[in-house]
Scaffold this active site. Structure first.
Site, PDB file in Angstrom:
ATOM      1  N   ASP A 238       0.829  -1.202   0.000  1.00  0.00           N
ATOM      2  CA  ASP A 238       0.000   0.000   0.000  1.00  0.00           C
ATOM      3  C   ASP A 238       0.868   1.259   0.000  1.00  0.00           C
ATOM      4  O   ASP A 238       1.871   1.352   0.717  1.00  0.00           O
ATOM      5  CB  ASP A 238      -0.888  -0.016   1.247  1.00  0.00           C
ATOM      6  N   GLU A 300       1.488  -0.602  -4.955  1.00  0.00           N
ATOM      7  CA  GLU A 300       0.555   0.474  -5.261  1.00  0.00           C
ATOM      8  C   GLU A 300       1.403   1.736  -5.314  1.00  0.00           C
ATOM      9  O   GLU A 300       1.619   2.406  -4.300  1.00  0.00           O
ATOM     10  CB  GLU A 300      -0.530   0.597  -4.194  1.00  0.00           C
TER      11      GLU A 300
END
Length: 584
Positions: A238, A300
Site C-alpha cells: 500500500d 501500489e
C-alpha cells in the site's frame, strides 16, 4: 519491428471486411518467462464487504472461505486480501495496530490460516495487503513514541519534529494530508504543554513511519516472514511510493498528492518516489525469493510518468506495479491506445509485465464511471446524491466491453469483488452513513470512497441480499440490487457473471496473458480500438452505433446480442469482441 506469427494472413482476413483494418508493427513480444505472475488474474476482496458469516454486519474471513468455491469458478489465480489486521478501523483497516494478527471483527489467526490453506486447495494464492507507509496511532510502537522524550529511539520510528516560530506553533513544513487538512498533528509534552508534531500523509490517526530508520525496515521484514511462513502467496504494498520522505522535508508548493503543477512536477514531490525505496524493495524481493511458490510483490505506486514507474519493476525489484494511468483513462479511443502503447513500451524496457485494472476499493467502480461521459473523477473520490447521476445502462454496457477488451491484453489483470456482477457504486448513499475519513475531514467536500465499498449481493430475496444472515450491513446497500445478485446471474447465460467466466476461461486457453500485441489502425472508424494478441483479435467499439466487424471466427462478445449482430458483420455500440483471425 517484425510482424507476429501469421500476421500477414490475419491482416488479409481483416481487410476482407467492408472497412479495412491495417495491421501495425508488433509493439510487445510474447513474454519470455512463464512465471504465474506475468499473466495472473488477481481478484481483490475487501473483507468487510464480501461475506458476513456471523450477522455482525461486517464481512469476515470465514465468510470468504465459505465462498471460495464460487471464486474458483471465475478462474482467477490469486486473491488480494485488503487488510484484516487488528485496527481501530478509522480508515477501514488501513490503520493497522498489529501487522501480525487478525482483528476480531474478521475472525482469528486460525481463520486466516484456514483461508490460506483452503484457497491453495483450489489453486488460488492469497496475497496479503501490507501497509508500510503508516500505522494506527494505537500501534504499540507509536504509543511508545508518544510516551518517550523528543530525540528518543522510540520517536525516531516516526516523523516527529519541533514546530517553527514563536512557541513552535507553526508546523514543521507546509505538507498537507491527502484526506484534507494539515499533514502535521501536535502532541502534548508529559507536563501537558504543547510538544512536537508528527507527520501523517493520511488521517491524523495514521502516523507515517520513518523508513530511514533501520529499525523500521527490520520490523517489516519480520512481518513479511511471518505471513510467508503462514503460506501467503505474496504482498500488495500500500502507498509504496510514499514510504520515504525527502531527508530535508522542505516545504512543497505542489499539490498534496503530487499532481503536477507549473514549476512543481511530480518527480520533485518530496514525499513520493525517493530513490532509497528501491533498496528496501530489493531486500523484500530477496526475502520472497527464499520461499517456495514464487511469492509476488505488487506495489501500489502512484508514480508518473510511466517510464519512471518501470524502475519499480526492474529486475530484483517488485514483480508488478498497479497501472494507475490505465485506471484513470476515460472512455476515449485515442487515450486508451496511448496508455496501452506507453505502458507496454515502459515495462518492456525492464522485462516486466504490465498490469491492467479498472476498479478497486479506492476508486469509483468502472460501471459507474463509464456512465458519466467526460467526467474525470479523482482517485479516492466518488459520486454522491448531490452529483449528476450516471446512466447505469450505458455504464454497464461499457464496463462489460472494457473488461473484455482489458482481458485481451497481455500482462496481469486485477478484478475488484462485485465487478463480475456488474455492480456500480451506491451513488445515493446518504451522508449520515458515510465513514471515509476523506469525507469526514473535508466536511463532505470530498464524497469519498464509501460508494464503491458497499457489501455485495449474493441472494436476491434474502436479508442484505445474502451478505449477512440477518440483514445487518456496515454500509446500506442500494434498493435495486436484487437483479445483480449472484444467484440470479448464475444460470443466466447473458449475465455479467457468466461473461466474466467465459472471458477468463478463454483468456487462459488462448494464452493472452503471455501474448503479444499489435494495433490495427482504422482511419474510417476513429472510435474503434483493435489489437492482435497472437492469433486473437480484440475489438472495442467506443461509439454509440454499430460498426463493421473484422473478419474472423467469433469467440466472445460483451453484449448479449453480439452473435446476432456479428451475423450481419457488425459489432454493437459500446461493445467488445474477441475473434480468431482466419485466412481471407
Amino acid at each position: 519491428m517484425s510482424l507476429p506469427k501469421d500476421a500477414s494472413s490475419a491482416s488479409d482476413a481483416l481487410n476482407t471486411s467492408a472497412t479495412p483494418y491495417a495491421l501495425g508493427p508488433m509493439l510487445h513480444k510474447p513474454a519470455e518467462g512463464e512465471q504465474w505472475w506475468r499473466r495472473a488474474v488477481i481478484y481483490q476482496i475487501y473483507p468487510r464487504s464480501f461475506k458476513d458469516s456471523t450477522g455482525s454486519g461486517m464481512g469476515d474471513l470465514a465468510g470468504i472461505t465459505a465462498e471460495l468455491p464460487k471464486i474458483a469458478t471465475l478462474g482467477v489465480d490469486a486473491i488480494w486480501l485488503s487488510p484484516f489486521f487488528p485496527s481501530p478501523q478509522k480508515d477501514a483497516g488501513y490503520d493497522v495496530s498489529d501487522y501480525r494478527g487478525v482483528d476480531p471483527l474478521f475472525g482469528t489467526m486460525d481463520d486466516a490460516k484456514t483461508l490460506i490453506d483452503t484457497a491453495k486447495s483450489f489453486g488460488i494464492r492469497i496475497i496479503i495487503d501490507i501497509v508500510p507507509n503508516h500505522c494506527s496511532n494505537e500501534h504499540a510502537l507509536f504509543q511508545a513514541a508518544l510516551a518517550a522524550e523528543p530525540g528518543s529511539p522510540e520517536r525516531a520510528m516516526f516523523h516527529f519534529a519541533d514546530g517553527k516560530g514563536e512557541g513552535g506553533n507553526t508546523p514543521p513544513n507546509n505538507w498537507a494530508s491527502l484526506f484534507g487538512g494539515p499533514g502535521w498533528t501536535r502532541v502534548p509534552n508529559p507536563d501537558g504543554t504543547p510538544g512536537q508534531y508528527y507527520f501523517h500523509l493520511f488521517d491524523a490517526t495514521q502516523p507515517d513511519f520513518n523508513w530511514r530508520n533501520p529499525a523500521v525496515q527490520e520490523e517489516f521484514e519480520k512481518t513479511l516472514r511471518f505471513w510467508l511462513d503462514a503460506g501467503a502467496g505474496g504482498f500488495r504494498i500500500d502507498v509504496a511510493h510514499a514510504m520515504f520522505k525527502k531527508e530535508s522535508m522542505s516545504d512543497w508548493g505542489g499539490a498534496p498528492d503530487g499532481t503536477p503543477r507549473p514549476g512543481f512536477p511530480f518527480a520533485d514531490a518530496p514525499m513520493f518516489g525517493q530513490p532509497e525505496l528501491h533498496q528496501v524493495f530489493a531486500r523484500w524481493r530477496e526475502i520472497c525469493d527464499q520461499y517456495p511458490g514464487d511469492p509476488v510483490l505488487c506495489s501500489e505506486a502512484n508514480v508518473r510518468p510511466l517510464i519512471r514507474l518501470a524502475d519499480w519493476v526492474a529486475p530484483g525489484q517488485m514483480h508488478q506495479s498497479f497501472n494507475f494511468d490505465y485506471l484513470r483513462t476515460l472512455w476515449d479511443r485515442d487515450a486508451l491506445a496511448t496508455v496501452i502503447g506507453d505502458s507496454l513500451a515502459a515495462f518492456d524496457t525492464v522485462g516486466a509485465p504490465t498490469t491492467w485494472v479498472l476498479s478497486n476499493h479506492d476508486v469509483s467502480r468502472h460501471a459507474t464511471r463509464f456512465g458519466l461521459d467526460g467526467v474525470a473523477l479523482d482517485l479516492g473520490d466518488g459520486i454522491g446524491p448531490r452529483d449528476p447521476q450516471p446512466d447505469t445502462v450505458l455504464g454497464l454496457a461499457r464496463a462489460r466491453a472494457a473488461t473484455v477488451f482489458m482481458l485481451g491484453l497481455p500482462g496481469g489483470a486485477y478484478l475488484y469483488q462485485g465487478e463480475e456482477l456488474g455492480l456500480g457504486d451506491h451513488t445515493t448513499l446518504a451522508d449520515e452513513y458515510r465513514q471515509d475519513p476523506g469525507f469526514l475531514r473535508t466536511n463532505g467536500a470530498k464524497t469519498g470512497r464509501d460508494g464503491c465499498r458497499v457489501p455485495i449481493p449474493w441472494v436476491h430475496d434474502a436479508p442484505a441480499y445474502g451478505f449477512s444472515p440477518n440483514g445487518e450491513t456496515w454500509l446500506p446497500q442500494p434498493g435495486d440490487w436484487a437483479e445483480f445478485s449472484r444467484d440470479v446471474q448464475e444460470n443466466d447465460p447473458a449475465s455479467t457473471l457468466n461473461l466474466y467466466r467465459r472471458a477468463l476461461a478463454l483468456r487462459g486457453e488462448l494464452g493472452l496473458g503471455l501474448g503479444s500485441l499489435s494495433f490495427y489502425a482504422n482511419p474510417d472508424l476513429p472510435q474503434v480500438l483493435a489489437i492482435l494478441n497472437g492469433e486473437t483479435v480484440s475489438v472495442l467499439n467506443l461509439s454509440d452505433a454499430p460498426v463493421p466487424l473484422p473478419a474472423g471466427e467469433p469467440l466472445l462478445f460483451s453484449d448479449a446480442n453480439g452473435a446476432e449482430l456479428a451475423a450481419e458483420g457488425l459489432l454493437g455500440a459500446n461493445a467488445a469482441a474477441w475473434l480468431r483471425a482466419t485466412d481471407g
